[in-house]
Structures are given as structure tokens and as C-alpha cells.
Design a protein around this motif. Structure first.
Motif, PDB file in Angstrom:
ATOM      1  N   GLY B 461       0.864  -1.182   0.000  1.00  0.00           N
ATOM      2  CA  GLY B 461       0.000   0.000   0.000  1.00  0.00           C
ATOM      3  C   GLY B 461       0.891   1.220   0.000  1.00  0.00           C
ATOM      4  N   GLY B 462       0.915   1.921   1.113  1.00  0.00           N
ATOM      5  CA  GLY B 462       1.887   3.002   1.237  1.00  0.00           C
ATOM      6  C   GLY B 462       1.312   4.395   1.118  1.00  0.00           C
ATOM      7  N   GLU B 463       2.198   5.348   1.394  1.00  0.00           N
ATOM      8  CA  GLU B 463       1.801   6.766   1.434  1.00  0.00           C
ATOM      9  C   GLU B 463       1.347   7.263   0.073  1.00  0.00           C
ATOM     10  N   THR B 464       0.168   7.839   0.064  1.00  0.00           N
ATOM     11  CA  THR B 464      -0.421   8.248  -1.213  1.00  0.00           C
ATOM     12  C   THR B 464      -1.291   9.474  -0.983  1.00  0.00           C
ATOM     13  N   THR B 465      -1.216  10.407  -1.897  1.00  0.00           N
ATOM     14  CA  THR B 465      -2.077  11.580  -1.811  1.00  0.00           C
ATOM     15  C   THR B 465      -2.735  11.837  -3.160  1.00  0.00           C
ATOM     16  N   VAL B 466      -4.033  12.086  -3.107  1.00  0.00           N
ATOM     17  CA  VAL B 466      -4.762  12.451  -4.322  1.00  0.00           C
ATOM     18  C   VAL B 466      -5.607  13.683  -4.017  1.00  0.00           C
ATOM     19  N   ASN B 467      -5.590  14.634  -4.923  1.00  0.00           N
ATOM     20  CA  ASN B 467      -6.476  15.806  -4.831  1.00  0.00           C
ATOM     21  C   ASN B 467      -7.555  15.710  -5.890  1.00  0.00           C
ATOM     22  N   LEU B 468      -8.789  15.943  -5.468  1.00  0.00           N
ATOM     23  CA  LEU B 468      -9.853  16.061  -6.459  1.00  0.00           C
ATOM     24  C   LEU B 468     -10.422  17.470  -6.367  1.00  0.00           C
ATOM     25  N   GLN B 469     -10.453  18.160  -7.488  1.00  0.00           N
ATOM     26  CA  GLN B 469     -11.026  19.500  -7.483  1.00  0.00           C
ATOM     27  C   GLN B 469     -12.346  19.463  -8.226  1.00  0.00           C
ATOM     28  N   LEU B 470     -13.374  19.976  -7.597  1.00  0.00           N
ATOM     29  CA  LEU B 470     -14.665  20.106  -8.263  1.00  0.00           C
ATOM     30  C   LEU B 470     -14.672  21.460  -8.964  1.00  0.00           C
ATOM     31  N   ASN B 471     -14.599  21.433 -10.282  1.00  0.00           N
ATOM     32  CA  ASN B 471     -14.562  22.684 -11.046  1.00  0.00           C
ATOM     33  C   ASN B 471     -15.942  23.340 -11.082  1.00  0.00           C
ATOM     34  N   GLU B 472     -15.946  24.625 -11.430  1.00  0.00           N
ATOM     35  CA  GLU B 472     -17.224  25.374 -11.353  1.00  0.00           C
ATOM     36  C   GLU B 472     -18.311  24.782 -12.238  1.00  0.00           C
ATOM     37  N   THR B 475     -17.321  19.593 -13.576  1.00  0.00           N
ATOM     38  CA  THR B 475     -16.332  18.568 -13.955  1.00  0.00           C
ATOM     39  C   THR B 475     -15.296  18.480 -12.839  1.00  0.00           C
ATOM     40  N   VAL B 476     -14.455  17.498 -12.954  1.00  0.00           N
ATOM     41  CA  VAL B 476     -13.516  17.197 -11.865  1.00  0.00           C
ATOM     42  C   VAL B 476     -12.099  17.077 -12.401  1.00  0.00           C
ATOM     43  N   THR B 477     -11.156  17.661 -11.697  1.00  0.00           N
ATOM     44  CA  THR B 477      -9.739  17.453 -12.012  1.00  0.00           C
ATOM     45  C   THR B 477      -9.129  16.596 -10.911  1.00  0.00           C
ATOM     46  N   LEU B 478      -8.482  15.551 -11.305  1.00  0.00           N
ATOM     47  CA  LEU B 478      -7.924  14.598 -10.365  1.00  0.00           C
ATOM     48  C   LEU B 478      -6.412  14.696 -10.425  1.00  0.00           C
ATOM     49  N   MET B 479      -5.789  14.989  -9.315  1.00  0.00           N
ATOM     50  CA  MET B 479      -4.328  15.050  -9.298  1.00  0.00           C
ATOM     51  C   MET B 479      -3.799  13.886  -8.483  1.00  0.00           C
ATOM     52  N   ALA B 480      -3.067  13.014  -9.144  1.00  0.00           N
ATOM     53  CA  ALA B 480      -2.442  11.880  -8.467  1.00  0.00           C
ATOM     54  C   ALA B 480      -0.936  12.052  -8.538  1.00  0.00           C
ATOM     55  N   SER B 491      -7.841   4.164 -14.781  1.00  0.00           N
ATOM     56  CA  SER B 491      -8.449   3.490 -13.629  1.00  0.00           C
ATOM     57  C   SER B 491      -8.859   4.470 -12.549  1.00  0.00           C
ATOM     58  N   LEU B 492      -8.043   5.471 -12.302  1.00  0.00           N
ATOM     59  CA  LEU B 492      -8.386   6.455 -11.271  1.00  0.00           C
ATOM     60  C   LEU B 492      -9.599   7.267 -11.685  1.00  0.00           C
ATOM     61  N   ILE B 511      -0.946  13.708 -13.499  1.00  0.00           N
ATOM     62  CA  ILE B 511       0.073  13.313 -12.525  1.00  0.00           C
ATOM     63  C   ILE B 511       0.789  14.593 -12.103  1.00  0.00           C
ATOM     64  N   ALA B 512       0.647  14.941 -10.849  1.00  0.00           N
ATOM     65  CA  ALA B 512       1.156  16.222 -10.368  1.00  0.00           C
ATOM     66  C   ALA B 512       2.621  16.127  -9.970  1.00  0.00           C
ATOM     67  N   ASP B 513       3.262  17.282  -9.870  1.00  0.00           N
ATOM     68  CA  ASP B 513       4.674  17.288  -9.455  1.00  0.00           C
ATOM     69  C   ASP B 513       4.766  17.395  -7.931  1.00  0.00           C
ATOM     70  N   THR B 514       5.985  17.343  -7.413  1.00  0.00           N
ATOM     71  CA  THR B 514       6.155  17.261  -5.963  1.00  0.00           C
ATOM     72  C   THR B 514       5.793  18.550  -5.248  1.00  0.00           C
ATOM     73  N   ALA B 515       5.710  19.649  -5.986  1.00  0.00           N
ATOM     74  CA  ALA B 515       5.338  20.904  -5.342  1.00  0.00           C
ATOM     75  C   ALA B 515       3.831  21.105  -5.306  1.00  0.00           C
ATOM     76  N   SER B 516       3.104  20.289  -6.029  1.00  0.00           N
ATOM     77  CA  SER B 516       1.671  20.531  -6.183  1.00  0.00           C
ATOM     78  C   SER B 516       0.802  19.568  -5.404  1.00  0.00           C
TER      79      SER B 516
END
Lengths: 157, 761, 285
Positions: B461-472, B475-480, B491-492, B511-516
Motif C-alpha cells: 500500500g503506502g503513502e499516497t495523496t490524491v487531490n480532487l477538485q470540483l470545477n465550477e 467537472t472534476v480534475t484529479l491530481m495523483a 483506472s483512477l 500526474i502532479a509534481d512534488t510541489a503541487s
């Protein structure tokens, strides 16, 4: 002194400067910034750099840039026509015939060349034609299916 | 081919939509590691040791530095030494003291290809010319390549003063054995006494490479104020950030790492090679430095996996009950410790419910590149040996190899030799599916043989972060943050769409970068669909909860008076029917008025990863006059838990099988007596080509993992574990000879067949 | 590195002869570019011969064929008559590398690269191909089996270029080429064998040539193997004699592609199989 090369890429006349030892692959990627054609080995063993040179399927890492003068080159970037993906491109997506996708441009160009010469290949013919295109992700199964399916569609079968 | 066993019903999950990054990947638009360029960039190149083992007495960079066009030259002096500290790298551990030496040699060059210096210059040809001007004074030392040779008392010592860990009392003299590990269950001596017969065999495998088609590549830009950007092809950009920040002595926040599209990794891109060098060169020049490995450098100086020697002994009763399993594994680590011998030990007998197990492993150094993870690291080797012995046991018993395995199969509740009790697992289901499969029941022709083998991988498993943004617009932007090696984004997006009850096309995954984004562990361990999927679900449920809260606010009713049904937010209970239901899009439109942007975050350390068992059936045909083996039919049967996108599950099955087939038939690192690699290219390092393989049939078994919201198990690694034993057994059927050395290259097979014919005569 | 692309063979020969440093012929480039990149070769001059019509044409001549030395395998395969008469040569040329490599690789380059394992050479030897060589001193001819002396060593003087090959007069197919490789494509031959037979109307072999590759320091014309078939109906007894002659001629090395023992063994196996295909073609006419 560098060579001034004028050539046609995907229907457009282009020109670039290159040293004698730069290959067409180097020139496409670094002089023309067309990075769709990939370098996997630089020695003609993997096919990721496949292009059509005067309609002939070749490894662009095995052709000198200066040899491109006055010739026509087709790369992956020219395969779709405006809005429309080539049937091979579409079938690759439908069949999930790519995973990491690095071999995909080379395979598509090679498959396009095959179907131009042989619109109704057998599975064996497809496999042997594509033997010079290495893929490490898919085991080739879905690639072969996608090519055969595209061929059928293009034949109107 | 696309058979599935027991499949639950969802709207999106389980279907086969086109992947969201598809158009870019079939048109050449997608940018991989070497496809990016920065204005004014320099070309970085590495000077590598031509010797397998040598003390580096001095390095003179003066002539190289003076060459016009050269902007920086670095050596070991430009990296601070690191104290020993073990950190995860993929499913293995690396020691920072070794990482800094692997990136740039310090006291000694430990393998042919070991980096000794690096230059940044204004062109490739100047960089190459500069390398030739660097004068290195080597004191050549005797070298050792083979694992058995490296364990001999007179072997040249790779790491001065190395005392084997895990031995009590500790040895008094240094050796090349970094560590000994042991896994014990029950009493194997008793188990062997209870056996009606025993089979004991020794096997040898060669080092193989992951064989990704895309060489390592990166661009580093370090500005005058110390902020740095790194573009690199990697399976884990947060790991890259951590390793580089550590090696360079920087705060992590100063370094932003962006993962390019990745052209294959299979574990080999979970570590750093060029990145710290490119960053160090850019830090000196404050210009972007682009570095790309050649294919030769990839083979010589990245991280193949171990070759090994494996001894297996198994005891069995006449009725097929396995009474004891014992194994000794000796794995090559390369020039620094850290072979996957431990997971190899843990994997060896995992498919079986055994009361008595003893597995001992040795981690052995030699003058080869440091091994890196390769798809189920350690597992294919040990299971090749064990499954080959199981096949021999089946033959001696006159028992069907599937029945023998069913009799001893690990199930829910089985205690594995390495510790935990299994939850629900699908080995029995896979064996049953194999028994019923068209392949298993098809007739064989002349000179053909059929083999079957089981495989296992733990999955993490392991450390994982996902951001989901609900756009105005709803629609949805998914950052993995787990790089997409083939199908992850799809799949996501499917899981997000399933949760949020919106169309798949309304989710854009990136796929986001380490700063985002918050921390993400690597794409590895078969964890990305599992973990990023779990985080996606958590983020999606957070969005739903927040959206319900906003609706409640608008309706001025309590939050718990609101429900989410069929993709709509509805007033419930006493308020049912009082207000028009709202969709997520409706809520999104007025998000600003109700409290601000709606963002769902899933920041987890994913628990509940469940193992995936698999069973492979291989048919081979031998040309008896040349020893050449052809794979004539191949089937992969594997438990996926639940297949989110079946096409990409099949793809993982087929890809792992193809790599295992190559490992079994033709792939191997070939060294000369000079300790130099003789086949550092795709011409003589022979991976399967399209004409070598048949269609690879797949059967997806689904025994859902109860600990994942969609029942997902990791599947990417198990598929490389069974092929070698399945093919070995099939080769026995075709040739009449049980082989015990890989690869089964034609000269080896022909020789074995001839010797067998001679003995028979 | 300089690049020249002359349009006459004489000009090409002159360029090569007058260059004091290392100068190389560029035909398909599928070996040359690889070696330059690997820094095995570092020529100061590359002479592209593909603008010279003689090197790029295939034509019928005196009942046989004259094949330009820089015609690619893929182009050869598209010549309808060549395919009918010399399937073995064409198969051999089209086993070099991959489809992409065959799009460029030439018979001249494959021979002059100087590898004992070159795929086209055993078939060209079996065919009785003769090279037409142009140099600063004019033109001469050499049978293909006399061109390669040792790895990377040719019987060509500085400035000499193979302009074309002559395949002898023949009215029907009778040749074959097989090679042994561990995979199905893409490998350098571990053993290569070319056989060309002539049968009379009674089915008796009146002439036979057997070429072998990758089993010695140069590709071989195994005269004893050919003799073993002449006068026979290419029956098992004659084939066994041929196989023995083939194995006796092998002087292979152990390398990463095969062992001595394996190469000798397989050379015999392949020779028999190749001869049977050639026989089948010769009979069918």
C-alpha cells in the motif's frame, strides 16, 4: 562545416543544419523538435525511431541527417489527419495496445507501412513485420490484435 | 481470451473506456524524459570506469575543464559522503552511504560503468571530447562476478571490512556476504522425517535487466537562489526529491520534481542515477543540464536484478501432502548490499499451506552494477526453483500438477512462512480456472510439452495523496502522484466517476509534481491502482460530503438531513421533497457563495493491500536437433480482486508473462573474464520480439479484496513470477530433460538433451 | 567527419583512394552508423555511393542478374523476377536485422562489413555471385567467397568499391538459405547456410554449392559439401556425406552467441535442411 539540409517532413518542407555524424533521428528530435520519434537504443535494434523515408520503413537512427536532403519523411506526428486519428491509432486505443507508450510511435509507423504494402496480413506476417519493434510492456498480444482489426476496418471488411 | 470469473457490477468500474492520455500517446505528443528541452541547456555526460574493480587514486579534470564549451566538471569531491541510513526505494531498501557511491564512485570503482566524473558542455560532441580528457589513475584490482565465486574464502573483497549481518556469532573475517536472513516455521527436520519421499534440487539463474525501452533521462535547472527544477523519467518523483535533496544537502522544498511520461520502469526507475549529477552540474553553471543515458549505459550502469543460486528440498507424503519445504537462496546484490533475497525467501513457498518451512537467504556482493527492483523483486527466482521441484514431485507421485497444488494450496487463514495470515485469496480459484481452461484441456503435438506453475506477490500500500477538485462546471480534475506506467489515469478516473456518479469523460486525471501535491510513494509494489485508487475514493467521498453540506446550507436544513443518492443530493427525512435535488454541478456553480472551492483530499498510508496469486500454463515445442524452444501457447490466470479496467489488467498479465518468458528462454547478462559486460545492447541482450510469442490468453479471477473500496488487489508483479517454472516444466515435457539452469538457451538445451540421450543409450 | 555523395563510381573510388585518413563507403549505413556511434570506427570521410546508378540498379544481364551493391534487401524483394530465380539470396538478404534494417541494408554492405556471420554471404557464395570491383586502377572481378579474408579484413585495396554483383545465368529457382538464431528474428546468425543446386532432367544433381557463415573466421565455400551431392539424387546417403563435410569445415569460436560444439552440430543440421529446401525448389522449377 554543417550541412544545410532541405527535406519534407509530414508534407511540410523544412530545413535544418546538421553535422555529418548527426542522424535523421537526432535532427528530427533536436533540430526540428519533433520528439514523437524516440531513441531506445541508437543502434537499429529496437525500432522506436521508425520513420518512413521516401515511403520505406527505416530506423531513423541508421540514416544520416544529410541523407535526408531532397527526400520525404513521415513520422508519427503526421499520422493523424487534422481532427481524425488514423484507424491504427484509434484501434490501438480501443484495444489498449499500449501501456507506457514509448514504443507506440515506432510501432504505429511500422504498422502503417505494413498495411500500405499488405492490406490483409496474417497474424504471423504482422508479427514478423513488427519483429524490429521492441515492446517490453504488452507482450505484443494487444498490438497484434489492434493491427489486424485496423487492417480489417481499412479493407472495409 | 477475456474471460472473467465472478465479476461484480458497477457502472464505470469494469468497463473498458479509452485512456485519458491516449490521444497524446498515439500521436507522439506525450513527453517522455528525453523529449523536453530548456533554452540554453547544456549536455551532461558521465565518465565511467572501464574496470570492474579498481581503486581510484586520483582524477585530473584540468584538461577537461579547460576545453572550450565545457562549463563544469564534477567528481566525488562534489558530493559529500553520506552516513549509513536505510530508506525505502520501491520495494527494496537502499543505504544512503551506498547511494552516494553508486551515483559517483568514491574510493573504488566497483563495476564496469561505475560513474567516476561528469561534465556539462554546450554540445554532445564537446561533452564527449571532454570525457576523453579526464585522466583517472586507477589501481586495477582483481574482480569477482559470479555469486558462488564471490562467496569463496579467497574471493576479492568488494567492500573492505564487510562482516556478514544476521549470523551469530558474527564472522571474524570480512567477506562479500552482506547479510544472512532466515525464515522459520515449524520444524523442517520433523517434516522431512514424516515425508514418504524427498526431492532436492539446485538451480542457477543469471542476472537480467528490466529492459525498459526508454533510457534514463532528466533535465535539471538550478537557479542562483538555490531553487531547483528537475524533470525526470521516474516511477517515484518524491523519492527522487528525497534522494537528491539528501545527496546535495538541500531543503526538500527547494527542489521541485516533475515526472515525465515514463517509458517503462518495472522497478528499475525507483532509484536515482543521473539526477543528482545533473543537479550538481546545474548548480555549478546555473544553466539547465540535460542528461540522457545511452542504451549501453542503461545495461551497464543502471540496476539489473540478481542472478542467483537456489537450493530447494521438499518432503511429501504419498497422498500429496507437502510435509516440509527448505531452501537456501544466494542472490547477487551487485557492488552494494541490498539484493531482493529477503522477499525472495518470503515468496518461495507462499502458494502453499505448510507447517514446516525453513528458508535461508544470502545477500552477496560482486563487481556488478547494484541491483534495483525488477517486478516482484526476488520472487521469480525463488518460485522458479520451488515450482520446478513441485512439478517433479507431481510427476513422481503420478499426480496432476494442479491437484497437487490444490491439495496444498494457501487459502484464507493460511499462515504464510514469512508471518501473516492470509485474508481471502484466490489461488484455489485460479487453479480451478486452470483446470477448466481450454488451454489445459487442449491436446499436445509432437515434441511439445506443457507446464504449469503458481505465483504470488505480496503487493504493498503506502503513502499516497490524491487531490480532487470540483470545477465550477461540475467537472472534476484529479491530481495523483503515482506516475502512470500504463492505464493508471484511466483506472483512477473510472473510480472517481463511479464514486461521484458523473461520466468518466468529466474527470481529467493528471500526474502532479512534488510541489503541487502531498507525498506519494513510488509506482511500484503493484500499488498505484490500489493506493491511488483508495485515496481517490476517499477524496471523492470528501467532495460528496462537502457538497451535501453546501446543499444543506442553501436549504437551511441540518447536514444530516441530506442524502446522496444516484448522483444527486436530496433532502431527506422530514424535508424530503421540499427542495429540488442538486447535482454536484449545481453545487459547484455556487461554491464560491457557499464557502469556497470544493476540494477533496485523500492523504493516506494505504492499508489492506492484499496478495495476488496467479497460475500460468505454458506449452513449448522443442526442435530436437537444435535445442530451440518455442512457446506455442500461453495462458495467464490471476486474481485481480476486482478489475477496474479489464484491458489494462490483461495488459499487466501479458506483459509480466512476456518478461518471464524472456527470462526463461534467452535473457542473461554475459560477462567476459575481464569483468566487462559483453552484451550491453538489444542485439545480444535478447528480449522477446513480436514473432517469438503467441497470443497470451488471460483469465481474470476476481476474489475481491475486502479492504479496498472496490476490492482491488495489486496485479502488476505476480505475472512475472510463474513463467520460468511453467516453461521449465513444459520444456521437460518437450525434451524429456529437467533443466536446472536459466536461461534455456538452445546451446544449453541441446547439450542437456544429448547428454540425456547418451545416458539412456 | 566529411560527407561526399558523388554520382559516378570512379569519383567515389578516387575520393576513397586519395583520403589519407580512414574513409568508409556508405551504402545502407546499418553497420557503419552503429560502429561510428560505438566509436569502433572514426572515419574522417564517408562516401555515400547511393547516387551512383550502377550501385542502385537491378537488371537482367546475359541470362543472369546484375545487382547494384547498394540496393536494399527490401528493394530486392520487390523485384518480381529476382524473387522467382533466387529466393535463397532474397531470403538471406531479408533476414538481416529487422524490416527497418532491410529497408536500407545492402548486399555490398553486408559483405564488406567483414563479419563472418553476415546473413547474405553464404547465400551469395552458394549462388556463385561475382563482385564487380572498381578502384583507382580500374575494374576487376572477384567471386564473393574470396572477398572476406578474416573478420573486418577484405581482399580490397584502398579505394576499391564493390559496384555490383553478378548472379549467374539460371532459369529457375534452386537455392535456399537458413540460419540458426535463438529468437525468431533480430539476432546475428549463430550458423548460416546457403545451398544452391542444379539438377538435370533425371533429378540428378549436376552442380552444388554450399556456403557457410558464422562457423569460421570468414564465410566459407565448402567445396567438399558440394561434391558430396554431385552425381546423387540428393538422397539421405548423399546428404549425410554433405553434413559430414560441412561439419569438418567448421572452425568456429565460443562466444556469447554460441559454443564451438553447438555451432558444429547445428551447421550440419541446417545444411541438410537447407539442401532439402533447395532440392524442393529445384524440382518444382
Amino acid at each position: 562545416m554543417k550541412h544545410h539540409v532541405t527535406t519534407t517532413v509530414n508534407g511540410d518542407e523544412v530545413e535544418f543544419l546538421c553535422e555529418t555524424d548527426q542522424t535523421v533521428l537526432d535532427c528530427l528530435r533536436n533540430e526540428l523538435e519533433l520528439t514523437g520519434t524516440k531513441e531506445g537504443c541508437g543502434s537499429g535494434d529496437c525500432g522506436a525511431c521508425s520513420i518512413l523515408l521516401n515511403g520505406r520503413l527505416v530506423c531513423s537512427c541508421l540514416v544520416l541527417g544529410v541523407e535526408a536532403s531532397g527526400k520525404t519523411i513521415e513520422t508519427i506526428e503526421g499520422m493523424a489527419k487534422g481532427d481524425t486519428l488514423h484507424p491504427l491509432q484509434r484501434k490501438f486505443l480501443e484495444h489498449a495496445a499500449l501501456q507506457c507508450g514509448i514504443c507506440t510511435p515506432g510501432v504505429l509507423v511500422a504498422a502503417k507501412s505494413l498495411l500500405e504494402k499488405n492490406p490483409d496480413p496474417t497474424e504471423t506476417e504482422v508479427r514478423y513485420w513488427l519483429a524490429g519493434n521492441l515492446c517490453r510492456c504488452t507482450g505484443y498480444d494487444k498490438i497484434i490484435r489492434a493491427v489486424m482489426d485496423a487492417a480489417a476496418e481499412m479493407r472495409g471488411a | 481470451m477475456q474471460e472473467r470469473v465472478k465479476s461484480p457490477k458497477f457502472d464505470v468500474v469494469g468497463t473498458r473506456p479509452v485512456r485519458p492520455d491516449g490521444a497524446d500517446k498515439v500521436t507522439g505528443r506525450a513527453k517522455y524524459g528525453a523529449d523536453h528541452s530548456v533554452a540554453g541547456q547544456l549536455v551532461g555526460k558521465v565518465l565511467r570506469s572501464p574496470h570492474a574493480h579498481a581503486r581510484i587514486k586520483s582524477i585530473d579534470i584540468s584538461a577537461a575543464t579547460a576545453l572550450p564549451g565545457v562549463k563544469a566538471v564534477i567528481t566525488r569531491d562534489d558530493f559529500e559522503d553520506q552516513a549509513p541510513e536505510f530508506v525505502p526505494a520501491g520495494e527494496m531498501l537502499v543505504n544512503y552511504r551506498d547511494v552516494v557511491r553508486n551515483v559517483m564512485a568514491r574510493e573504488k570503482a566497483l563495476f564496469e560503468g561505475h560513474p567516476v566524473a561528469a561534465v556539462a558542455a554546450t554540445s554532445e560532441s564537446i561533452a564527449r571530447a571532454a570525457l576523453k580528457l579526464i585522466k583517472v589513475d586507477y589501481e586495477i584490482l582483481p574482480h569477482v562476478i559470479d555469486v558462488i565465486d564471490a562467496m569463496k574464502p579467497d574471493a576479492p573483497i568488494i567492500e573492505d571490512g564487510m562482516i556478514t549481518a544476521g549470523v551469530t556469532p558474527p564472522p571474524t573475517t570480512p567477506s562479500n556476504v552482506a547479510k544472512r536472513v532466515e525464515f522459520l516455521l515449524g520444524d523442517v527436520e520433523k517434516g522431512f522425517k514424516d515425508a514418504d519421499f524427498i526431492v532436492e534440487r539446485e538451480f542457477n539463474t543469471q542476472a537480467v535487466h528490466q529492459g525498459y525501452i526508454e533510457p534514463h533521462a532528466c533535465i535539471a535547472t538550478v537557479s542562483e537562489d538555490g531553487t531547483a527544477d528537475l524533470w525526470t523519467t521516474t516511477q517515484g518523483h518524491w523519492i527522487v526529491r528525497a534522494h537528491c535533496a539528501r545527496l546535495l544537502g538541500w531543503d526538500m522544498t527547494k527542489l521541485r520534481v516533475t515526472s515525465s511520461e515514463i517509458g517503462g520502469g518495472f522497478g528499475g526507475k525507483t532509484v536515482v542515477y543521473l539526477e543528482p549529477i545533473a543537479l550538481a552540474l546545474s548548480a555549478r553553471t546555473h544553466r539547465a543540464v540535460k542528461m540522457v543515458m545511452s542504451r549501453e549505459e542503461v545495461f551497464k550502469a543502471s540496476g539489473p536484478t540478481s542472478g542467483a543460486n537456489v537450493w530447494v528440498k521438499m518432503g511429501v507424503k504419498k497422498d500429496g501432502t507437502i510435509t516440509a519445504g527448505e531452501a537456501v537462496l544466494k542472490y547477487q546484490a551487485g557492488c552494494f548490499q541490498g539484493s531482493p533475497v529477503q522477499p525472495g525467501c518470503m515468496c518461495a513457498f507462499a502458494p502453499y499451506d505448510l507447517a514446516n518451512v525453513k528458508v535461508v537467504g544470502y545477500d552477496v556482493l560482486s563487481n556488478r552494477p547494484k541491483v534495483a527492483a525488477y517486478r516482484a523483486p526476488g520472487g521469480p527466482i525463488s518460485e522458479y526453483a520451488v515450482e520446478s521441484v513441485v512439478d517433479e514431485i507431481a510427476e513422481k507421485l503420478g499426480m496432476c500438477p494442479i491437484e497437487l497444488r490444490l491439495k496444498n494450496a494457501a487459502k484464507e487463514g493460511t499462515k504464510a512462512a514469512y508471518g501473516p495470515k492470509f485474508g481471502p485469496v484466490g489461488l484455489v480459484e485460479c487453479l480451478d480456472a486452470a483446470k477448466a481452461s481450454p488451454h489445459w484441456n487442449a491436446p499436445l503435438g509432437k515434441n511439445q510439452g506443457r507446464g504449469i506453475a503458481a505465483g504470488f506477490w505480496f503487493n504493498i500500500g503506502g503513502e499516497t495523496t490524491v487531490n480532487l477538485q470540483l470545477n465550477e462546471d461540475g467537472t472534476v480534475t484529479l491530481m495523483a502522484g503515482t506516475p502512470d506506467i500504463g492505464g493508471l489515469r484511466a483506472s483512477l478516473a473510472m473510480m472517481a466517476a463511479e464514486e461521484l456518479k458523473i461520466p468518466y469523460e468529466k474527470v481529467r486525471p493528471i500526474i502532479a509534481d512534488t510541489a503541487s501535491l502531498g507525498y506519494n510513494f513510488v509506482t511500484g509494489g503493484s500499488r498505484s491502482t490500489f493506493s491511488s485508487g483508495m485515496a481517490t475514493v476517499e477524496a471523492a467521498r470528501s467532495i460528496i460530503k462537502q457538497a451535501c453540506g453546501r446543499a444543506a446550507k442553501l436549504w437551511e436544513i441540518p447536514e444530516d438531513a441530506v442524502t446522496w443518492e444516484g448522483g444527486e443530493i436530496r433532502p431527506a427525512g422530514d424535508n424530503a421533497g421540499k427542495f429540488q435535488p442538486m447535482t454536484l454541478a449545481d453545487v459547484a456553480k455556487v461554491a464560491g457563495k457557499t464557502g469556497g472551492s470544493i476540494v477533496g483530499v485523500g492523504a493516506i498510508s494505504a492499508q489492506g493491500a492484499a496478495p495476488s496469486f496467479g497460475v500460468h500454463i505454458a506449452d513449448t515445442e522443442v526442435d530436437p536437433d537444435t535445442g530451440k524452444l518455442t512457446i506455442t501457447r500461453y495462458t495467464v490466470i490471476q486474481d485481480a480482486g476486482v478489475a477496474i479496467h479489464p484491458s489494462y489488467v490483461e495488459g499487466q498479465f501479458q506483459g509480466g508473462a512476456a518478461q518471464g518468458i524472456g527470462w526463461a528462454l534467452n535473457e542473461e547478462y554475459i560477462y567476459g573474464s575481464d569483468g566487462r559486460l559483453q552484451n550491453a545492447g538489444f542485439l545480444d541482450y535478447r528480449i522477446p520480439v513480436a514473432s517469438d510469442l503467441p497470443m497470451i490468453e488471460t483469465i481474470i479471477v476476481e476474489v475481491p479484496n475486502p479492504r479496498h473500496p472496490y476490492g482491488v488487489r495489486g496485479i502488476g508483479e505476480t505475472s512475472i513470477v510463474p513463467p520460468m517454472a511453467a516453461i521449465n516444466a513444459a520444456a521437460y515435457g518437450a525434451t524429456g530433460v529437467r533443466m536446472s539452469d536459466l536461461p534455456l538457451s538452445p546451446p544449453r538445451v541441446l547439450k542437456a538433451m544429448k547428454e540425456a540421450r547418451k545416458s539412456a543409450a | 567527419m566529411r560527407y561526399e555523395s558523388p554520382d559516378t563510381i570512379e569519383a567515389a573510388a578516387k575520393l576513397l583512394a586519395s583520403e589519407s585518413g580512414d574513409a568508409r563507403v556508405l551504402a545502407g549505413g546499418t553497420d557503419l552508423l552503429v560502429q561510428i556511434r560505438a566509436e569502433v570506427l572514426n572515419p574522417v570521410l564517408v562516401v555515400d555511393i547511393k547516387r551512383i546508378p550502377e550501385t542502385r540498379t537491378v537488371k537482367e544481364e546475359d541470362g543472369g542478374f546484375r545487382i547494384g551493391s547498394a540496393v536494399s534487401g527490401a528493394e530486392l524483394k520487390e523485384h518480381p523476377k529476382l524473387k522467382k530465380i533466387w529466393p535463397g539470396v532474397l531470403e538471406a538478404a531479408n533476414l538481416i536485422g529487422s524490416t527497418q534494417v532491410q529497408g536500407r541494408a545492402s548486399l555490398g554492405g553486408n559483405l564488406c562489413n567483414g563479419s563472418p556471420a553476415a546473413d547474405s554471404v553464404p547465400a551469395m557464395i552458394a549462388a556463385g555471385a561475382v563482385a564487380s570491383i572498381v578502384g583507382p586502377n580500374g575494374r576487376r572481378e572477384l567471386p564473393v567467397e574470396d572477398i572476406m579474408l578474416a573478420p573486418r579484413k577484405l581482399a580490397l585495396q584502398k579505394g576499391e568499391i564493390i559496384a555490383s554483383f553478378k548472379l549467374p545465368k539460371k532459369s529457375r529457382a534452386s537455392d535456399a538459405y537458413l540460419r540458426f538464431i535463438p529468437r525468431t528474428e533480430m539476432d546475428i546468425a549463430v550458423v548460416g547456410c546457403g545451398v544452391n543446386l542444379t539438377l538435370d532432367d533425371s533429378g540428378t544433381c549436376t552442380a552444388a554449392r554450399v556456403g557457410l557463415g558464422a562457423v569460421a573466421a570468414r564465410p566459407l565455400l565448402v567445396e567438399d559439401a558440394g561434391k558430396a551431392l554431385v552425381g546423387s539424387k540428393v538422397d539421405d546417403a548423399a546428404l549425410d556425406k554433405m553434413v559430414a563435410a560441412v561439419r569438418a569445415a567448421c572452425k568456429p569460436i565460443d562466444d556469447k552467441r554460441g559454443t564451438v560444439e553447438f555451432r558444429i552440430d547445428v551447421a550440419g543440421v541446417l545444411a541438410k535442411r537447407t539442401a532439402l529446401i533447395a532440392l524442393d525448389r529445384a524440382k518444382k522449377g
